[in-house]
Each structure stands twice: as C-alpha cells, then as structure tokens.
Scaffold this active site. Structure first.
Site, PDB file in Angstrom:
ATOM      1  CG  LEU B  93      -2.131  -0.916   1.173  1.00 20.00           C
ATOM      2  CD1 LEU B  93      -2.861  -0.919   2.511  1.00 20.00           C
ATOM      3  CD2 LEU B  93      -3.079  -0.502   0.065  1.00 20.00           C
ATOM      4  CG  ASP B 211       3.502   9.893  14.966  1.00 17.47           C
ATOM      5  OD1 ASP B 211       3.861   8.928  14.263  1.00 17.47           O
ATOM      6  OD2 ASP B 211       3.909  11.063  14.779  1.00 17.47           O
TER       7      ASP B 211
END
Lengths: 193, 1235
Positions: B93, B211
């Site tokens: 991906l 994050d």
C-alpha cells in the site's frame, strides 16, 4: 558540528530531505564534508608530505563511512546516491573555488580546509569544473530534471538504469535527457571558456 | 528561454539526435518549418553535440558495485503473497516513516475482511516491541470508535520483524481530501470535529496517540475521518533508559515536524500533546501552511523554533509565499492564491473567516505550555462548535494577556536558546562567508554597488511626545521611538532612518515637523505620543497608551494606538508596529526576524530606562552623563548588545579607547541573537573601536553590499577606508554614494567624506572643493554641527597649503559655530587648531593660552584624547622654542594619557615627538630608541603613515650618526611606502632628505635628480618649506660640482622662500650657507660678516649645530686672512658647543678646522694625525665627499712639505673626484698642483 552524527540523526535527515526540506540536504552535505575533513586529516598525518589524495575517492569514502558505520537506514539506493551526488558536486566545486581564491590572494576561512583543497587532486581542472557548475545551475533553471540527471550521472556515477530507478522514469527517457543536456552544457561551457 | 520553448527544443533535438544525418535533415525541415529560430537553436545544439567529444562522459567517480544496500525491511517484492499468521499479503500500500504497509486478507476467508499489515522496519528491538504490544493490546482493544482504525493483532515475522494488523481504511489523507474537494473553512472545521471526538474517546480510555498528523488521518469516500496508528507510537518508543527523544529508531516514532514542545524537550507526553497536534492539524488544514518551518531538524533548531517561537496567526500566515524544492528538483509554491483556491476562493475571504475567533482557538491549542492549552480535546471541540454557531469562543479571553506575558518572557529564553543555536548551520555558514559578496582582490578596485531593483520605502520615527508631562517618564520618549524604529526596520522591507540620525536632524533643524521632514526626506514620517495612565482601584497597575501617526504624501494619515500595562509597555510597540505594517501594505514579517530585532533591546524596564536616558544624553553630546547612565544599565543587564554598543560610543566620545574596545567586544559577544544586519553593525563598531581598519572595511562593505540604499553604511565604509589609509577606495565609495537616489545623494556628509579622503591623498584642491560643497548643503539643511566641522577642516587644509590667513578665518568661524551648537568637544578641537595655525604669527604667550584653554575644556568634559592633542601641540611649540624641558613634560603627559586610553596610534605619534625633542638636543641614540618604539607600534597596528614618519626620523638619526648606507636604505623604504599610500607631500620631504644623503655619498648626479623631483612635488603640494629645503640642497650640490654661481642662485632662492614664510631658524641656515659660499669664493670678510649676523640672531641659544657652524665658519674666515689668534677664539667656541655631540658631520667639520688650525700653527704632524684618524670614520660612514675634502687637505699639506708623492695622490684624487662629478674638488686639486 564536529561530532560524528548518530545513525538516528542521519535517518532523520534523510527522511526530512525526502519530505522536501532542502535544508536537510544542506546539512547532510555538510556532514559528509565534516567526515571528509576528519578522514583527510587522518590520511594526511599518515602519509608522507607532498602526497596527494583523490578528492572523489575521499568524498565517496566519507559518504559510505557515514552511512554504514553509523547504522543509518534509508529508503532506497536512490536516496543514497542522490545525496551523494550532490555532496560530491558541492564539495568539489567548493575546493575549486578555494584554490582559485588562494591564487588570487583573497582572505580565506579555516586553515585546514585550505590545506585540504591544495592536497586533493581534482578530477577536472578548476576552471572547467567551475564553468560546468555554473552552466549546470543555468540548466537547472531551464529544466530541473535534466540538471538532476547530469548531477546523478556525472557527479554520482550512476548508470542509465540506476538514474532511471532514482527518478522513476524509463531508461529511454534518461538517455534522451542526458544527450540533450550534454549538448546544451557543452555549448554553454564553450562560450564561457 | 522560457520553459515551453525549451520543451519544444528538447523534443525536436532528442528525436534529431537519434536519426542518421540524411533522415535528420529531412526531419528538421519538417519539424521546424516556419520557425527559423527553432531550427537555428536545434542546429546549434546538434553541432555542439557533435563537437562534444568525451565531455562529461566519464563520471568523476564510479558508483561502487554492491554498495551495502541494506534493503529496508519489507520492500522486498517477495513479501507479496507471503503469509503472516492467518493473513496473506496481497500488495504493497505504501511506505511510511515506520515501515511499509501492505494490504492483506484472511487466508481462510472466514471473514471477508481486508486488513492493513504494517511491517516495522529493521533495526528495532523486536522482542521489546512485541512485548509492549501485548501489554498495550488490552487497552487498545477497548478503543472502539467509528473514527478510529482498529488495531487487531501484532507479531513478528519469521525474520524477526515486528508487524501490526490493523483495520484497512480506504481513504485519503485529510489534507489532500480537503483540497481535492475544495472544502471551505467551516467544512474543514466540521471534518476536524470528528477527529477530535475520536481523540477524546481515546483519552477517556487513557490512550494518547502521540503521533497525530495528516498522514495518520484518512478520510473515506463518504467523508468519514479515520485515525490510524493510535497507540503505536508508545509501543515503538524506546525504553526510559535516558536516551534522548531523538534516538527514536527507524525514522522517528515521532515526526519532528509535528512534535510538541514537551516532546522536543523530552518531557512527559500527555493528552495535552494530542491537543497540540490537533492544533497543528487545524492550522495546516485551515491555512495550507505549517506554523513552523524547520530546515534542518537539528536539535538546537527544534528547541528554538518549536519551544520558543510563537506561530503566526492563521489569518496572517496565509499572506506568506513559500517555495519548496522537492528531491526531484521541481518546486512547489504556496501563496495566498494557491491556499485560498482550495478553501474559500479568495485570500480576502479566507482571511475574514480565520481572523479573530479561529485565530484564537488554533493558537490556544498551540500554546507552548501544556497547561495553557485546552484542558481537553473535547474543550477544543466545544470552542470550534461555538465558532460554527457564531458564538463567542472561550479562547478569545486572555489571549492578549497570554501574548503580552510571553513577550516579556521571550527574550530570556530566546537568548539562551540562541546560545544553543551557536553552530547552527545557518549562522555558521553565513559567518564562514557563504553569503559574503566577493570582495575585490585588487586594492582600490571599486565594488559595484548593487542598487536595489526597486528602492525600499523610507521612514523616520521622530519621537514620542510625553502627554503626561511627568519628567520621570521622559525616558519613554526615547525608548519607544527606538523600539518602534527597530520593530519597523526588523525585516528589511523598510529603510528606517536610525535614531542617531533623527536626533542629529532634530538638533540641526529643530523639532518643527515640516523642517524635520524636509531634512530627513523620507517617504513616511512617524510621530507618536504616549501617556501614562495611573492605576485605578479596579486596575492597580499603571498603563501606558501610545498613539502613532504616520504622515503620507497626499493621502490620509494613518493613526494607530495601543495600550498595555506599564510592565509590558513594549508590547504596545510591538502591536503598533504590526498594525502599521498592515496599514503600510507590507508583508507580515517572519516571526524569527522580528524576534531577532526585538532581542536587541534590554529586557527589564529599569535597564531600558537607563539605556534610553543614556542614549538621549549621548545624542545631546553629554558623553559623561551618558557614560554613567549606560554603565548602570550595563550592570543591570550585561548581556545586552545594544547597551554595550552605545556605551562603547560614549567611551569613544570621551577618548577612552581601551574601554570602548572592551564594551564593543562585549556587544559583539552577546550579539548572536540579533538579526544579520544588527550583528554586522555591532561587529563593524568593534573593529572601529579597535582600529582594525581592514576588518572594519570588510564588515561595512558587506553591509553596504546588502543594503546599498542605506547611506549610513556607505559613510561608515568610507570613514573606515580613510582611517585605514585607503584613500582611493574611500573616494570610490563616495562615488557609489553619489549614485544613490535623491535625496540621499545630496547628503552633505558625502561631501565631507570626500574631503577627508582627499586630505590623506594630499589632494587639497579636491578637499577644498568638497568642503565648499559640504558647507553649501549643510547650510541649506541648517546643520550647524556639520558646518562647524567642515569649516574646521577647511581651516586645516588652508593651513597645510601655507595660507594662514584664510585658515584663521575658517577656524574662527568653526569656533563660533561649535560654541553656538554647544559642542564643547568641537570647540576644544577648534581652539587647538587655531593655536597651531596662528603659531608663527602670534605671540607665543597667546598661542600658549589658546592651547591651555583647549586643554581646560577637554579636561572639563572628560575628553582625554583631546587633552592629549592639546598637550602634543604644546610640546611641539615648546620644542620649536627650544624649551626642551617643558616640551618633554608636555609630551610625556600626552604619552601617558595615550597609553592609558589605549590609543596606540597616538602613542606612536607621541613617542615620535619625544624622539624629535631628544634629537634636537643632539641625543641621537636616545632619540633613535623612541623612534624605534614608535615604528614598532606603527607596524603592529598597520598604520602606514606613522610607519613612514618613524622610518624617516630614524633615517635622519642614521645620517647624523654617520651611517649613510643605512640612512639611504631607510629613506628609500619610507619613500616607497609614501608612494604606495599616495602621500605626495611625504614624498617631497623624503626626497629632500634622500638627496642630502646621496650628496654626502658622492653621488652628485643622482642627488641632483632627486632634489629636482623634490622641488616639483613640493610645488605641486604647496609645501613651501620643503621646496626651500630642496633649493638649499641643490645649492650644496651645485657648489660641490664647482658651479658656485648656480649654488648662489639656489641658496638665494631658498632664503627668499624662507623669508616669505617668516621662518626663523631655517633662514639662518640659508644665510650661513651663503656665508660659507662667500668663503669658497675667496671672500673671507664677507663670510665673517655673514657668520656674525647669524651669531647675533641666534642670541642666547644654548647650543646646537648652528652655533658650531657659526664658530667654525668664523674660524676659517680668520684663518683665510691669516688671523690665527682670532681663529683660536672662534674655534674654542665651536669646540665648546660641539662637545659631546653625536653628529658625525659636526665632529668631522670640527676636526677638519682643527687640522687647518694646526697646519696654520705649523703643527703639521698633529694635523696629519687628525686627518689620519678621520679616514676610517669617513670611510666606514661612506662619506665620500667629505673624504675627498680630507684628501684635498692632505694634498695641500704634502705640497707645503714638498713631498715627492704629491703628484700621484693628486692625480688619483682628481680622477676620483671627476668620476663623481665633484667639480669643486677637481678645481682645487688643479689649483694646488699648479702652485
């Protein structure tokens, strides 16, 4: 910055550069340069006086050492070579400038770098290198990718296939661009000299 | 060539190169049909290609084969089809910072579920990662939210790489999604609300993302946001083993671009860090910009930028234009147009949407201190909802206070963070010369001033009036004006007249706004008022309100005002400055630049007050008071470069060079936080203070090169060049300044600079011309100080050209002007010069009084350097009067002061002057010692002018001491240097002396040439004393050649000139020479008369070479007439005066006359002995001509004794003399041979 960088720092820089921060490339180059100076100094100490060092070999060695010994990881060879080519170009051009400046008697900065510039053999005469660099800059304004290709191939030593891989284009494209860029640069350099 | 054009050329060329010659021609005919230019271009390139040979074919280095390409984990295409647990990998991906992501499905097809498998790159401690995952898994499993991508599983591959199995989300990163669909502000906010809800949900379950960034927030086609990688950051984070935050392995579990301040500083990460990240996300989504631009990601930069720098308001940052270069060489530009295109459609509308409430909300989320942000993600979400509903947002309250508080605290931390930044790539590269313009290697080659493509608008802040009229607040007037000046000048968009210059203009033209404007001639004039508002019961703290008005030509004036508490008064300036910028249509300045500009000012209120008052005093020329105030300010804040720089100026005004240097150095050391321009300024002043002129020149050249529209830099450059003896370069700089646009090019200071440069080149005509122009323009602008200074220079120039009358007038005028302007230092200088000019005409007592008055004033204002100048001149005056004791006292006092203030230049001069006093007393060796020391210092500080003077003096000593060869070498060296620095006058003086040496060495022809040259130069530079001296020497030369008539002519001419100049001593020299000539011509009576005349004129002078000469001449005259007894008396007198003299010439002459006397008394043996003793002395000294005289005398003795060896000696002597052109000797020899 005279401490050798850590692997994580290098990785971070590479990542940052990949994301488009041009300053990261600058910093990487200066890291290579610092490594180069360290190595050159060591070599100069060991060798007999009057011995010369091959600039290109040194740059390459410095880059390799930086990457390998400090355990950095990188995305792919493309990135590796792209930065190496840039580092090579900048360092060679910088040395040529210093040598030329020293001839003219301009003031210069740190002593050991100057000593280096004189001890390193260059692959091209200084004038030609500087003319080529200037012409390359001009080309970059006209066609960024072509300039990149020249940089990768001439300063980085990449083959057509490798360059194609780095820039994600076909080898045929590389060949074509390379041929046209060469013609253009040759013409530009001729009118300079 | 334009890009599309090139594309076409490339295309045609590429094809053409692939074809054979025949096919190529045909192809080109077709492809370039109708486009001759195209054909020409392609043809030209084809020829180039054909001629290129092996041009760059061989690369500079071979890429080594098999470079250790440690392939990153997971990029191996073999991963495709691989099985991991129950999953099978379908395809890749993409790559992320942590590793590679693959699409996979369940092998057993039990669930038709697609998953994303994230394979973490190698180099991690897999065991630890997996262990942590197992630990966290429980918690993560409870995270069940529609907007959170679920984390299913985790493990290690057979080769030991950790991987995670997550919910597969088919979506686009949120920023791309929003741009693609061109969502407007409200829609983007709504999108974020979903994200915020998810984050809050996670927080409720004690999971912090750590994050958050756009790439971790995907949006599905239906418009649902999905957060990825929740909690993974924590799992991947290295253990708490003291490792720094940056050793997060494998490309950062934390991306530096999105790091929060606490993350950067290694502090605990909390939910507030996620709020911060949300703020960043919002910022980027809403504006298209990131609040911080990191270039290197070096730790120092991160700290400085993320932890210190305040982000720009979203409504402002959209004005920015940024260009970023991608790795493949292409560039992307972000501009108001591009960002508004995908948002509201127009920059104005976008700004409107963001301005105010949204600004506050986003900035609150981005506050540096976690506790100052929203208490929770939900709180942020609530405020956003309020915004959408047009309700007032909570963030609006307290925003102002927060800003002001940060403004006050910012400096301290900014400077300490800046200290960390030492060695940051940018600054070092700059200092190492990366940005320095190429300095011309050829001395004297003018540097092309690059005029800015469009001149910057110019502005002057003319001060803040104190509305409350309390004297205690008066300091704010200066302080506010300076701060506003700095604020507006900070980023270089405006050319702002510096405060000193405004003060000067105010002094000269008064405070009338109209006249001031005319004087300053800027595009804008900024005036302000301030009022201090007393505390009230409800608001106890005093406040300051400022009102700023900007006059604009033919437009309405701009009015801006701002209020703040007294402790934060400078925030009013910051605010006003910002508002002004907007009104003036300027770009918003990057925060770093403004911070750099603000960092220059002291932080505490008290230090600011002291500084402002001190600066104000200094500008009113009260240096002593200024110094006191500034020292106190410096004591409070030793680290403020601005205080130190101003203090250095105060010390300089008082003449304390060493202290000025120390302060300037201190300023330099602490100036790193300043912006480039300020830092260079500080550096320039340091070099000025230390008189390192070449360095000062380099620094100002850089500034002048960067800011070639700022005349101040040009002026300082020219001044440094003049001081450093580079007069020609200074004149070139003057020319460059004349090329500035009006009205700058009409600044009288340029003419003044030209005059000062011309002086050093002895180009008096040019100097006077420039001074006249200075006076004209100074008068026009009413600058009294400038006029005074120009008049003073004019006076000195006239004096140097030997026109004492006009000189006196000019200096008198300057004295009046200085007095009117209240410039005591200038007045002392004028008095000093006046005394010097009047020197020869006025009575000594009057002159002495003038010097003493000058001395008294200098003493009063504490200007020690001026004191030393007055003392120096007094010393010279005493020396001329032969009052040697007083002369020494004065010079020694001057020397002591100069050593004390550390002025090496003037120390060298004083040493030289003391040497002269000693020389005049005939103490040659002692004098030489002082000259040597002076020379050493002059060499050390690179002062060429002083070097030559010292060398010249040493040469005189050498000559007098009988070391002719040495003297000649020294004269020649000093002459060479004089030629080098273009000092024509000096060359004249040097040549005169050199000629005398050559004469003594018997090189008559060469001596004559040199003296002729000296006459020329002396006439050119109107150096009458020099001309007279040259004539004197020419007289001597002519006599030696035997042409007595010519000798008389030259000496007569010398005498005339000297009489014209009213000189006393030298007139006597000339008279004596003529008297001696009379003796040669056989007129002893006349000679005696002449000698008597001189003797009487000398009066009661104690001793000296003249007295000796007179005695000797008288003795010889008597001997010529046979009056031996009388001769004895004269000789005795001469002997007495010559006692202990070190001058070889004097001793030799005495010896000769003694021998003559002995011979006359019949004591030939004694005579011979004397002559024999003389021989080695003369030969060692190289005094050829004197030796001829000796031999001639011997010849005479021989003849008298009728020795047979006579003829041989005579011939030899005649031959030798003939060879040298010493005609007189030849004649005398022949005469003696005959008789």
């Amino acid at each position: 910055m005279d401490r050798p960088p850590t692997g994580a720092q290098l990785t971070r820089l590479l990542e940052s550069w990949r994301q488009g921060n041009s300053g990261a490339a600058d910093e990487l180059v200066s890291l290579v340069y610092a490594e180069l100076r360290r190595m050159a100094k060591a070599k100069l100490r060991d060798e007999r006086p009057g011995h010369t060092l091959q600039a290109t070999a040194l740059v390459h060695e410095a880059w390799m050492k930086l990457m390998n010994q400090h355990g950095a990881t990188w995305q792919n060879r493309a990135q590796f070579f792209a930065v190496a080519a840039q580092a090579m170009r900048r360092i060679l051009v910088d040395h040529a400038r210093r040598r030329r400046a020293a001839k003219r008697g301009d003031g210069t900065s740190s002593v050991d770098v100057d000593a280096l510039a004189h001890v390193l053999t260059a692959p091209l005469p200084d004038d030609r290198l500087l003319a080529l660099d200037a012409a390359l800059e001009e080309l970059a304004a006209l066609d960024a990718r072509q300039a990149r290709i020249v940089e990768l191939r001439f300063f980085g030593g990449l083959s057509v296939e490798e360059a194609a891989d780095v820039l994600s284009v076909s080898p045929t494209t590389i060949k074509r661009e390379w041929a046209t860029a060469r013609a253009w640069l040759f013409r530009a350099v001729q009118t300079d000299l | 060539m334009a890009a599309p054009r090139w594309a076409r050329v490339k295309e045609v060329l590429g094809t053409a190169l692939d074809l054979g010659p025949a096919a190529r021609a045909a192809f080109l005919d077709e492809a370039c049909a109708g486009d001759a230019d195209l054909r020409m271009e392609v043809d030209s390139l084809i020829s180039a290609e054909q001629a290129s040979g092996d041009f760059i074919v061989e690369p500079v280095v071979r890429a080594p084969a098999g470079v250790a390409a440690e392939r990153p984990a997971g990029t191996d295409p073999d991963n495709i089809g691989r099985a991991l647990g129950p999953y099978v990998i379908e395809r890749c991906l993409g790559h992320g910072g942590m590793g590679t992501v693959y699409l996979a499905h369940r092998a057993d097809r039990e669930f038709e579920r697609l998953v994303a498998i994230k394979m973490i790159r190698g180099g991690m401690d897999s065991e630890l990662v997996v262990r942590r995952f197992r630990h966290e898994r429980q918690i993560l499993a409870t995270l069940d939210h529609p907007h959170i991508a679920a984390l299913f599983d985790g493990g290690t591959t057979p080769d030991g790489l950790p991987y995670f199995v997550m919910e597969y989300v088919a979506g686009t990163p949120i920023d791309r999604y929003a741009d693609e669909r061109r969502l407007n502000t409200a829609e983007r906010v709504r999108l974020c609300l979903g994200v915020i809800d998810a984050v809050q949900h996670a927080h409720d379950h004690h999971v912090v993302h750590r994050d958050l960034k756009p790439s971790n927030v995907l949006v599905t086609a239906e418009g649902h946001p999905k957060l990825l990688d929740f909690g993974i950051a924590k799992i991947l984070e290295p253990g708490t083993d003291g490792a720094s935050t940056f050793t997060a392995v494998a490309g950062a579990a934390m991306t530096p671009d999105y790091a929060s301040p606490e993350q950067v500083l290694g502090r605990p990460v909390t939910a507030a860090s996620d709020v911060y990240a949300l703020g960043l996300l919002l910022y980027e989504l809403l504006t298209g910009h990131r609040p911080y631009r990191l270039t290197t990601h070096a730790p120092e930069e991160l700290v400085r930028v993320v932890c210190e720098q305040d982000p720009e308001r979203p409504s402002d940052v959209i004005q920015r234009v940024d260009t970023v270069t991608q790795p493949d060489g292409t560039t992307t530009t972000t501009s108001p147009a591009t960002v508004s295109e995908t948002r509201e459609g127009s920059p104005a509308l976008l700004r409107k949407r963001l301005h105010g409430a949204l600004d506050d909300v986003v900035l609150k989320a981005l506050r540096k201190e976690p506790e100052q942000r929203y208490a929770s993600a939900a709180a942020l979400g609530e405020d956003l909802r309020r915004y959408l509903a047009d309700e007032p947002v909570a963030a609006g309250q307290g925003a102002g206070r927060y800003r002001a508080a940060r403004w006050a605290r910012r400096h301290r931390t900014a400077l300490s963070a800046a200290a960390l930044a030492i060695g940051a790539a940018g600054l070092t590269a700059f200092l190492a010369g990366a940005f320095r313009p190429e300095i011309s290697a050829v001395a004297g080659a003018p540097v092309e001033a690059s005029a800015p493509s469009s001149p910057r608008p110019s502005l002057a802040v003319v001060g803040f009036r104190n509305l409350s009229q309390r004297p205690a607040d008066e300091w704010l007037s200066t302080a506010l004006a300076e701060m506003l000046t700095t604020e507006l000048a900070g980023d270089g968009q405006l050319r702002v007249v510096p405060a000193d210059q405004v003060a000067r203009a105010e002094r000269d033209a008064g405070t009338d706004a109209g006249r001031l404007s005319a004087n300053l001639a800027t595009d804008y004039v900024v005036q302000g008022t301030f009022a201090v508002i007393e505390g009230t019961p409800s608001h106890a703290v005093r406040a300051v309100r400022i009102d700023v008005r900007v006059q604009r030509p033919s437009r309405d004036p701009i009015a801006v005002s701002s209020v703040a508490d007294e402790a934060q008064v400078f925030s009013t300036v910051a605010d006003a400055g910002r508002q002004l910028r907007i009104h003036l249509g300027l770009r918003e300045s990057p925060v770093e630049t403004i911070n750099g500009a603000r960092a220059a000012f002291p932080q505490s209120l008290e230090a600011n007050r002291l500084y402002a008052e001190g600066a104000a005093r200094l500008r009113r020329l009260d240096a002593v008071a200024a110094r006191d105030l500034l020292e106190r300010a410096a004591a409070l804040e030793p680290g403020s470069p601005l205080i130190q720089t101003t203090l250095a100026s105060a010390w300089t005004a008082l003449g304390y060079d060493a202290r000025a240097e120390a302060a300037a150095r201190q300023a330099f050391e602490t100036s790193r936080a300043l912006n480039r321009e300020d830092r260079l300024n500080v550096e320039g002043r340091l070099h000025e203070a230390t008189r390192q002129w070449p360095k000062a020149v380099e620094t100002y050249r850089t500034l002048w090169g960067f800011f070639s529209d700022n005349i101040e830099y040009g002026l300082r450059l020219a001044a440094a060049q003049t001081s450093g003896g580079m007069g020609k370069d200074a004149l070139a700089t003057v020319e460059e300044m004349r090329r500035l646009p009006a009205p700058q090019r009409a600044d009288p200071r340029i003419d003044l600079a030209e005059a000062q440069a011309a002086t050093t080149l002895s180009d008096y005509a040019r100097e006077l011309d420039a001074l006249r122009r200075t006076l004209q323009s100074a008068e026009k602008s009413g600058s009294r100080m400038l006029m005074a200074r120009a008049r003073l220079l004019e006076g000195r120039s006239y004096f140097n050209q030997g026109q004492p009358g006009p000189a006196e007038k000019a200096i008198e005028a300057s004295r009046r002007l200085f007095e009117e302007a209240g410039d005591r230092a200038g007045l002392a200088s004028a008095l000093n010069s006046l005394a010097t000019v009047l020197g020869d005409q006025e009575s000594r007592p009057r002159i002495q009084r003038l010097y003493e008055e000058s001395l008294a004033i200098s003493s009063e204002i504490g200007d020690r350097r001026s004191m030393s100048a007055a003392l120096n001149n007094l010393g010279i005056m005493f020396k001329d009067e032969r009052r040697f004791v007083e002369a020494m006292q004065a010079h020694e006092r001057a020397l002591a002061i100069r050593r004390d203030i550390g002025d090496r230049n003037w120390t060298a001069i004083s040493l030289s002057n003391i040497g002269v006093v000693l020389f005049e007393q005939d103490r040659l060796q002692d004098a030489a010692k002082y000259y040597e020391e002076s020379l050493a210092i002059a060499r050390d500080i690179g002062d060429k002018r002083q070097q030559v003077r010292a060398l010249h003096n040493l040469a005189i000593v050498s000559r007098e001491a009988g070391r002719l060869a040495e003297a000649r070498a020294e004269y020649e060296e000093s002459l060479a240097t004089r030629a080098e620095i273009g000092d024509k006058r000096g060359q004249a003086i040097g040549k005169v002396e050199l000629g005398a040496v050559l004469l003594a060495q018997g090189e008559l022809e060469r001596a004559r040439q040199v003296e002729e040259e000296a006459v020329q130069l002396a006439r050119e530079t109107k150096l009458t004393p020099g001309e007279a001296q040259a004539e004197y020497q020419l007289g001597e030369i002519a006599i030696a050649r035997g042409d007595l008539a010519a000798g008389r002519r030259h000496h007569a001419r010398g005498l005339t000139l000297r009489l014209e100049m009213n000189e006393t001593r030298t007139v006597l020299e000339s008279r004596l020479a003529l008297a001696e000539l009379a003796l040669e011509e056989g007129q002893p009576a006349e000679a005696e008369r002449g000698a008597q005349q001189v003797d009487q004129a000398l009066g009661s002078e104690p001793s000296g070479p003249l007295r000796v000469q007179v005695g000797l001449l008288t003795a010889r005259a008597h001997l010529a007439r046979g009056a031996v007894e009388a001769a004895a008396g004269a000789l005795a007198t001469a002997r007495r005066f010559a006692e202990g003299t070190e001058r070889v010439e004097v001793r030799r002459k005495l010896a000769m006359v003694e021998a003559e006397y002995d011979a006359a008394r019949g004591r030939t043996q004694e005579a011979r002995t004397r002559l024999a003793a003389l021989r080695p002395v003369l030969q060692r000294a190289g005094m050829v001509l004197a030796d001829f005289e000796r031999r001639l005398f011997l010849l005479g003795l021989d003849r008298a004794e009728e020795l047979s060896t006579v003829k041989v000696d005579a011939n030899a002597l005649a031959r030798d003399a003939q060879a040298r052109g010493a005609g007189l000797i030849v004649t005398r020899v022949q005469a003696r041979s005959r008789s």
